[in-house]
Write a protein that holds these residues in place. Structure first.
Motif, PDB file in Angstrom:
ATOM      1  N   THR A   1      20.754  19.216  33.592  1.00  0.00           N
ATOM      2  CA  THR A   1      19.643  18.932  32.883  1.00  0.00           C
ATOM      3  C   THR A   1      18.634  19.247  33.594  1.00  0.00           C
ATOM      4  O   THR A   1      18.053  18.986  34.625  1.00  0.00           O
TER       5      THR A   1
ATOM      6  N   ASP B   1      29.373  21.302  35.334  1.00  0.00           N
ATOM      7  CA  ASP B   1      28.710  20.078  35.340  1.00  0.00           C
ATOM      8  C   ASP B   1      27.764  20.512  34.455  1.00  0.00           C
ATOM      9  O   ASP B   1      26.661  21.024  33.964  1.00  0.00           O
ATOM     10  N   GLN B   2      27.547  18.715  33.274  1.00  0.00           N
ATOM     11  CA  GLN B   2      26.006  18.873  33.462  1.00  0.00           C
ATOM     12  C   GLN B   2      25.343  19.471  34.038  1.00  0.00           C
ATOM     13  O   GLN B   2      25.029  18.175  35.062  1.00  0.00           O
TER      14      GLN B   2
ATOM     15  N   SER C   1      17.312  15.118  26.574  1.00  0.00           N
ATOM     16  CA  SER C   1      18.925  15.673  26.484  1.00  0.00           C
ATOM     17  C   SER C   1      20.334  14.807  26.883  1.00  0.00           C
ATOM     18  O   SER C   1      21.543  14.643  26.568  1.00  0.00           O
TER      19      SER C   1
ATOM     20  N   LYS D   1      23.523  14.220  24.057  1.00  0.00           N
ATOM     21  CA  LYS D   1      24.428  14.947  25.172  1.00  0.00           C
ATOM     22  C   LYS D   1      24.881  14.090  26.466  1.00  0.00           C
ATOM     23  O   LYS D   1      24.515  14.038  27.070  1.00  0.00           O
TER      24      LYS D   1
END
Length: 354
Positions: free
Chosen positions: A239, A236-237, A245, A249
């Motif tokens: 940040t 998973d992303q 960010s 994205k």
């Protein structure tokens, strides 16, 4: 002149020269330090405390291990790691595991958490205050000294979306410098809407102020208000709390998806008016507790530390801004983008946001 006198004079001359050299070196160092302080003052920066100067400890993954049906081991670090909070702006953050906010911790209702904190900060004690547990703060949330490790145990008996943070005095300094995060306690029976959910994300809102400036933390206004996403599972992303960010994205969903967001406002000071542009919340669970079920909300008010589970359906392609409707804070960075496409994959088109 006799030999003894010559030796004394030579020694005195040598000591004098050495003292002069040492004094010159000391003066040079003092001048350099003063120049740095003047430059920092001109830029409005607070000087990094000496033990943290040049220190940038690499992020360390969260360690979690289930050791029984209702027992889980959680190990985290407290450390000093540089975080880019705005493009080109680095904050020497006090962090959990080198992330700010720290990694999301996910356990089940009824679990006992055996928690270990490794304090990698060479100068300052740190601690852990989990809002999700029943504990004795004076015993279970106590300080772990620099370069030491502390272990504590407590139950997580209530489901929900909770804040965690360092509780060491002054607490405001530790939270505002980056020591905050989210712990999710999953309900035993789940949520009534579980079968309808297509996508799940975690969104955390936090604020940044002048570096390590307790006066600004206390009486100032944040320079940046930001949103991050934390990984629920591997891949998973994930940040940090920055202004860019989740715009550069964006999160992704497919037309028709019902999206669930675990949202937490970790503050430390400001309220969040959580809103997603272009939709209405189908279901909201205040503080993430299934008992606190509401429907049809446009905005969810989150006090500092407040959490929620919000669910909504995306019906058309496009860019959906996820933000706080306190637009002075959105202007300072508190906006994320959810990009919705026919396939649920990034189609390369430009996003739009508030």
């Amino acid at each position: 002149m006799n030999k003894g006198v010559k030796i004394l004079l030579t020694s005195a001359l040598g000591i004098g020269l050495l003292t002069g050299c040492n004094q010159q070196a000391a003066d040079s160092k003092n001048n350099k330090d003063m120049e740095q302080k003047v430059l920092a003052a001109e830029k409005g920066e607070v000087e990094v405390i000496k033990p943290h100067q040049g220190l940038n400890q690499k992020p360390i993954p969260l360690k979690m291990e289930r050791v029984g049906p209702n027992e889980v081991n959680v190990e985290m670090t407290s450390q000093i790691t540089d975080i880019e909070i705005d493009k080109g702006k680095i904050y020497k953050a006090w962090t959990f595991n080198g992330e700010a906010p720290g990694p999301v911790v996910v356990v089940n209702e009824g679990d006992t958490i055996n928690f270990t904190l490794k304090n990698m900060d060479p100068a300052i004690p740190h601690s852990m205050d989990f809002h999700a547990v029943h504990a004795s703060p004076s015993k279970d949330f106590t300080n772990v000294e620099p370069d030491e490790t502390g272990t504590f145990s407590y139950p997580a008996n209530k489901p929900g979306v909770f804040m965690y943070h360092c509780g060491t005095s002054p607490v405001l300094s530790h939270i505002a410098n980056g020591m905050h995060g989210t712990i999710i306690v999953k309900p035993k029976a789940g949520y009534p809407t579980d079968k309808d959910i297509d996508r799940e994300f975690v969104i955390v809102q936090n604020e940044w102020y002048k570096y390590n400036d307790l006066e600004d933390f206390t009486n100032g206004v944040p320079s940046h208000v930001v949103m991050s996403t934390k990984a629920l599972k591997e891949g998973d992303q994930n940040t940090n709390g920055d202004t860019f960010s989740l715009k550069d994205k964006p999160l992704l969903a497919k037309v028709g998806d019902k999206v669930r967001i675990y949202v937490n406002n970790v503050g430390p000071n400001e309220v969040s008016s959580f809103h997603v542009v272009g939709t209405v919340f189908d279901d909201v669970y205040v503080d993430g507790n299934p008992f606190n079920h509401m429907k049809g909300l446009q905005t969810v008010m989150l006090p500092a530390s407040g959490g929620a589970v919000v669910e909504f359906t995306v019906t058309r392609e496009g860019s959906y801004s996820i933000l706080t409707h306190q637009f002075n804070h959105a202007q300072k960075g508190a906006v994320a983008i959810l990009k919705v496409t026919e396939t649920g994959e990034d189609d390369g088109t430009a996003t739009m946001g508030h």
